[in-house]
Enzyme design. Structure first.
Site, PDB file in Angstrom:
ATOM      1  N   ASN A  32       0.786  -1.258  -0.085  1.00  0.00           N
ATOM      2  CA  ASN A  32      -0.044   0.051   0.164  1.00  0.00           C
ATOM      3  C   ASN A  32       1.016   1.193  -0.068  1.00  0.00           C
ATOM      4  O   ASN A  32       2.098   1.130   0.718  1.00  0.00           O
ATOM      5  CB  ASN A  32      -0.989  -0.056   1.059  1.00  0.00           C
ATOM      6  CG  ASN A  32      -0.474  -0.206   2.512  1.00  0.00           C
ATOM      7  OD1 ASN A  32       0.513  -1.165   2.777  1.00  0.00           O
ATOM      8  ND2 ASN A  32      -1.066   0.229   3.530  1.00  0.00           N
ATOM      9  N   ILE A  33       0.337   2.436  -0.759  1.00  0.00           N
ATOM     10  CA  ILE A  33       1.134   3.582  -0.815  1.00  0.00           C
ATOM     11  C   ILE A  33       0.144   4.616  -0.632  1.00  0.00           C
ATOM     12  O   ILE A  33      -0.822   4.905  -1.395  1.00  0.00           O
ATOM     13  CB  ILE A  33       1.778   3.508  -2.377  1.00  0.00           C
ATOM     14  CG1 ILE A  33       2.529   2.490  -2.771  1.00  0.00           C
ATOM     15  CG2 ILE A  33       2.421   4.771  -2.356  1.00  0.00           C
ATOM     16  CD1 ILE A  33       2.669   2.528  -4.328  1.00  0.00           C
ATOM     17  N   GLU A  34       0.451   5.391   0.484  1.00  0.00           N
ATOM     18  CA  GLU A  34      -0.596   6.251   1.235  1.00  0.00           C
ATOM     19  C   GLU A  34      -0.100   7.582   0.690  1.00  0.00           C
ATOM     20  O   GLU A  34       1.066   7.610   0.176  1.00  0.00           O
ATOM     21  CB  GLU A  34      -0.793   6.251   2.671  1.00  0.00           C
ATOM     22  CG  GLU A  34      -1.285   4.770   3.104  1.00  0.00           C
ATOM     23  CD  GLU A  34      -1.542   4.556   4.698  1.00  0.00           C
ATOM     24  OE1 GLU A  34      -0.934   5.409   5.280  1.00  0.00           O
ATOM     25  OE2 GLU A  34      -2.201   3.688   4.839  1.00  0.00           O
TER      26      GLU A  34
ATOM     27  N   CYS B 283      -3.889   0.873  -2.373  1.00  0.00           N
ATOM     28  CA  CYS B 283      -3.806  -0.460  -1.791  1.00  0.00           C
ATOM     29  C   CYS B 283      -2.785  -1.445  -2.297  1.00  0.00           C
ATOM     30  O   CYS B 283      -2.482  -1.205  -3.394  1.00  0.00           O
ATOM     31  CB  CYS B 283      -5.065  -1.273  -1.676  1.00  0.00           C
ATOM     32  SG  CYS B 283      -6.490  -0.371  -0.814  1.00  0.00           S
TER      33      CYS B 283
ATOM     34  N   GLU C 116      -2.972  -4.524  -3.178  1.00  0.00           N
ATOM     35  CA  GLU C 116      -3.626  -5.384  -4.495  1.00  0.00           C
ATOM     36  C   GLU C 116      -3.476  -4.610  -5.740  1.00  0.00           C
ATOM     37  O   GLU C 116      -3.104  -5.233  -6.674  1.00  0.00           O
ATOM     38  CB  GLU C 116      -4.843  -5.854  -4.069  1.00  0.00           C
ATOM     39  CG  GLU C 116      -5.194  -6.383  -2.746  1.00  0.00           C
ATOM     40  CD  GLU C 116      -5.540  -5.718  -1.554  1.00  0.00           C
ATOM     41  OE1 GLU C 116      -4.743  -4.630  -1.396  1.00  0.00           O
ATOM     42  OE2 GLU C 116      -6.417  -6.069  -0.881  1.00  0.00           O
TER      43      GLU C 116
ATOM     44  N   CYS D 143     -10.681  -2.464  -4.390  1.00  0.00           N
ATOM     45  CA  CYS D 143      -9.713  -3.594  -5.033  1.00  0.00           C
ATOM     46  C   CYS D 143     -10.574  -4.690  -5.512  1.00  0.00           C
ATOM     47  O   CYS D 143     -10.119  -5.374  -6.464  1.00  0.00           O
ATOM     48  CB  CYS D 143      -8.940  -4.126  -3.838  1.00  0.00           C
ATOM     49  SG  CYS D 143      -7.511  -2.839  -3.403  1.00  0.00           S
TER      50      CYS D 143
ATOM     51  N   CYS E  11     -10.347  -4.511   0.079  1.00  0.00           N
ATOM     52  CA  CYS E  11     -11.246  -3.474   0.180  1.00  0.00           C
ATOM     53  C   CYS E  11     -12.310  -3.544  -0.813  1.00  0.00           C
ATOM     54  O   CYS E  11     -12.147  -4.522  -2.226  1.00  0.00           O
ATOM     55  CB  CYS E  11     -10.915  -2.064   0.326  1.00  0.00           C
ATOM     56  SG  CYS E  11     -10.407  -1.286  -1.322  1.00  0.00           S
TER      57      CYS E  11
HETATM   58  N1  THU Z   1      -5.166  -1.811   2.517  1.00  0.00           N
HETATM   59  C1  THU Z   1      -4.676  -2.575   1.518  1.00  0.00           C
HETATM   60  O1  THU Z   1      -3.393  -2.055   0.924  1.00  0.00           O
HETATM   61  N2  THU Z   1      -5.180  -3.627   1.344  1.00  0.00           N
HETATM   62  C2  THU Z   1      -6.358  -4.116   1.830  1.00  0.00           C
HETATM   63  O2  THU Z   1      -6.698  -5.323   1.525  1.00  0.00           O
HETATM   64  C3  THU Z   1      -6.951  -3.298   2.841  1.00  0.00           C
HETATM   65  C4  THU Z   1      -6.483  -2.187   3.278  1.00  0.00           C
HETATM   66  C5  THU Z   1      -4.640  -0.431   2.921  1.00  0.00           C
HETATM   67  C6  THU Z   1      -5.066   0.741   2.588  1.00  0.00           C
HETATM   68  C7  THU Z   1      -4.587   2.059   3.709  1.00  0.00           C
HETATM   69  O3  THU Z   1      -3.226   2.202   3.160  1.00  0.00           O
HETATM   70  C8  THU Z   1      -4.438   0.926   4.629  1.00  0.00           C
HETATM   71  O4  THU Z   1      -4.479  -0.615   4.323  1.00  0.00           O
HETATM   72  C9  THU Z   1      -5.488   1.072   5.926  1.00  0.00           C
HETATM   73  O5  THU Z   1      -6.685   1.308   5.279  1.00  0.00           O
END
Ligand code: THU
Length: 130
Positions: A42-44, A53, A55, A90, A87
């Site tokens: 994940n890259i916020e 996310c 995935e 995704c 989510c």
């Molecule tokens: N996130 C994912 O990368 N994949 C998931 O299956 C669920 C959530 C990430 C998004 C965000 O960066 C962090 O988790 C918290 O929601």
């Protein structure tokens, strides 16, 4: 790659996650029919909705390399008590390219729960509606 190796590849991506806001790292490893594996994390972003996310990072890498519709399984690893499930965004994203994908979700202990895309996104929207 064995199932255990694919799980290790996803778990190994937890260290690459950029998640200064949620502090919830997620790793993913996507396997193609020929055995090629694409990983992601994940890259916020400071503008929260811009974040991506794990995935979608992994599948986006694969799509951008020209891969299409030969995705077999993806492992999603998160440091949650329960299995880290994708989510809704995704699920919709992955269904476009991999409606038969096996989605293997891991919790913090590495315990798995596997789902089909149909289980994760029943009655999902696709091209047939257009
Ligand atoms: N996130 C994912 O990368 N994949 C998931 O299956 C669920 C959530 C990430 C998004 C965000 O960066 C962090 O988790 C918290 O929601």
């Amino acid at each position: 790659m064995t199932r255990e190796e694919l799980k290790a590849a996803a778990t190994g991506m937890l260290d690459k996650a950029y998640c200064p806001y949620s502090h919830f790292p997620v790793g993913a490893a996507l396997e193609c029919a020929d055995g090629t594996v694409y990983t992601g994390c994940n890259i916020e972003n400071a503008a929260y909705p811009v974040g991506t996310c794990a995935e979608r990072t992994a599948m986006g890498k694969a799509i951008s390399e020209g891969r299409r519709e030969d995705f077999v399984r993806i492992v999603v690893a998160g440091k949650s008590d329960g299995p880290c499930v994708p989510c809704g965004m995704c699920r919709q994203f992955m269904k476009e390219f991999a409606p038969k994908l096996e989605v293997i979700c891991l919790n913090a202990k590495g315990e798995e729960q596997a789902f089909t895309m149909e289980e994760l996104l029943p009655h999902g929207f696709d091209q047939s509606y257009l």
